[in-house]
Design a protein around this motif. Structure first.
Motif, PDB file in Angstrom:
ATOM      1  N   THR A  46       0.800  -1.231   0.000  1.00 25.11           N
ATOM      2  CA  THR A  46       0.000   0.000   0.000  1.00 25.11           C
ATOM      3  C   THR A  46       0.832   1.281   0.000  1.00 25.11           C
ATOM      4  O   THR A  46       0.271   2.364   0.091  1.00 25.11           O
ATOM      5  CB  THR A  46      -0.954   0.027   1.212  1.00 25.11           C
ATOM      6  OG1 THR A  46      -0.173  -0.030   2.424  1.00 25.11           O
ATOM      7  CG2 THR A  46      -1.949  -1.108   1.160  1.00 25.11           C
ATOM      8  N   ALA A  47       2.131   1.171  -0.126  1.00 24.42           N
ATOM      9  CA  ALA A  47       2.987   2.364  -0.113  1.00 24.42           C
ATOM     10  C   ALA A  47       2.571   3.324  -1.228  1.00 24.42           C
ATOM     11  O   ALA A  47       2.386   2.921  -2.379  1.00 24.42           O
ATOM     12  CB  ALA A  47       4.441   1.966  -0.273  1.00 24.42           C
ATOM     13  N   ASP A  48       2.388   4.573  -0.857  1.00 27.52           N
ATOM     14  CA  ASP A  48       2.022   5.639  -1.800  1.00 27.52           C
ATOM     15  C   ASP A  48       0.702   5.384  -2.519  1.00 27.52           C
ATOM     16  O   ASP A  48       0.530   5.785  -3.666  1.00 27.52           O
ATOM     17  CB  ASP A  48       3.144   5.878  -2.813  1.00 27.52           C
ATOM     18  CG  ASP A  48       4.439   6.290  -2.151  1.00 27.52           C
ATOM     19  OD1 ASP A  48       4.382   7.074  -1.184  1.00 27.52           O
ATOM     20  OD2 ASP A  48       5.509   5.819  -2.581  1.00 27.52           O
ATOM     21  N   ARG A  49      -0.207   4.691  -1.867  1.00 28.50           N
ATOM     22  CA  ARG A  49      -1.544   4.435  -2.424  1.00 28.50           C
ATOM     23  C   ARG A  49      -2.573   5.222  -1.629  1.00 28.50           C
ATOM     24  O   ARG A  49      -2.345   5.569  -0.480  1.00 28.50           O
ATOM     25  CB  ARG A  49      -1.888   2.942  -2.339  1.00 28.50           C
ATOM     26  CG  ARG A  49      -0.895   2.008  -2.957  1.00 28.50           C
ATOM     27  CD  ARG A  49      -1.146   1.853  -4.436  1.00 28.50           C
ATOM     28  NE  ARG A  49      -0.252   0.839  -4.983  1.00 28.50           N
ATOM     29  CZ  ARG A  49      -0.645  -0.120  -5.785  1.00 28.50           C
ATOM     30  NH1 ARG A  49      -1.901  -0.212  -6.156  1.00 28.50           N
ATOM     31  NH2 ARG A  49       0.224  -0.976  -6.263  1.00 28.50           N
ATOM     32  N   PRO A  50      -3.758   5.487  -2.198  1.00 22.55           N
ATOM     33  CA  PRO A  50      -4.789   6.246  -1.494  1.00 22.55           C
ATOM     34  C   PRO A  50      -5.557   5.359  -0.506  1.00 22.55           C
ATOM     35  O   PRO A  50      -6.720   5.010  -0.704  1.00 22.55           O
ATOM     36  CB  PRO A  50      -5.693   6.736  -2.632  1.00 22.55           C
ATOM     37  CG  PRO A  50      -5.571   5.666  -3.668  1.00 22.55           C
ATOM     38  CD  PRO A  50      -4.139   5.187  -3.578  1.00 22.55           C
TER      39      PRO A  50
END
Length: 86
Positions: free
Chosen positions: A70-74
């Motif tokens: 989920t890194a850098d995900r909304p």
């Protein structure tokens, strides 16, 4: 962190591309001692493949964007573990 039970799935045919490939699960909070359901729910990105009826551990807020998938995900909430015992 939130201890909860997966009670359903959200289906969204239109969503941000940052959520492509993720299942959105409805998680109902449970009491940490009795595992009885509480009144609060959240929708969490499933990063580990949890299924309906499983007790899971979730994290929310900025911590939800600190897992590898989920890194850098909304993402505001993510399932990070399937609980074997409490």
């Amino acid at each position: 962190m939130i201890l909860g039970k997966v009670v359903g799935t959200v289906v969204a045919t239109q969503k941000d591309r940052g959520l492509d490939g993720f299942t959105l699960q409805i998680v109902q909070s449970v009491d940490t001692r009795s595992l009885e359901p509480e009144e609060s729910f959240l929708v969490a990105v499933d990063a580990i493949g949890a299924g309906e009826g499983e007790i899971v551990l979730c994290t929310s807020g900025s911590s939800a964007r600190m897992t590898s998938p989920t890194a850098d995900r909304p993402v505001d909430a993510v399932i990070i573990a399937i609980v074997d015992s409490v």
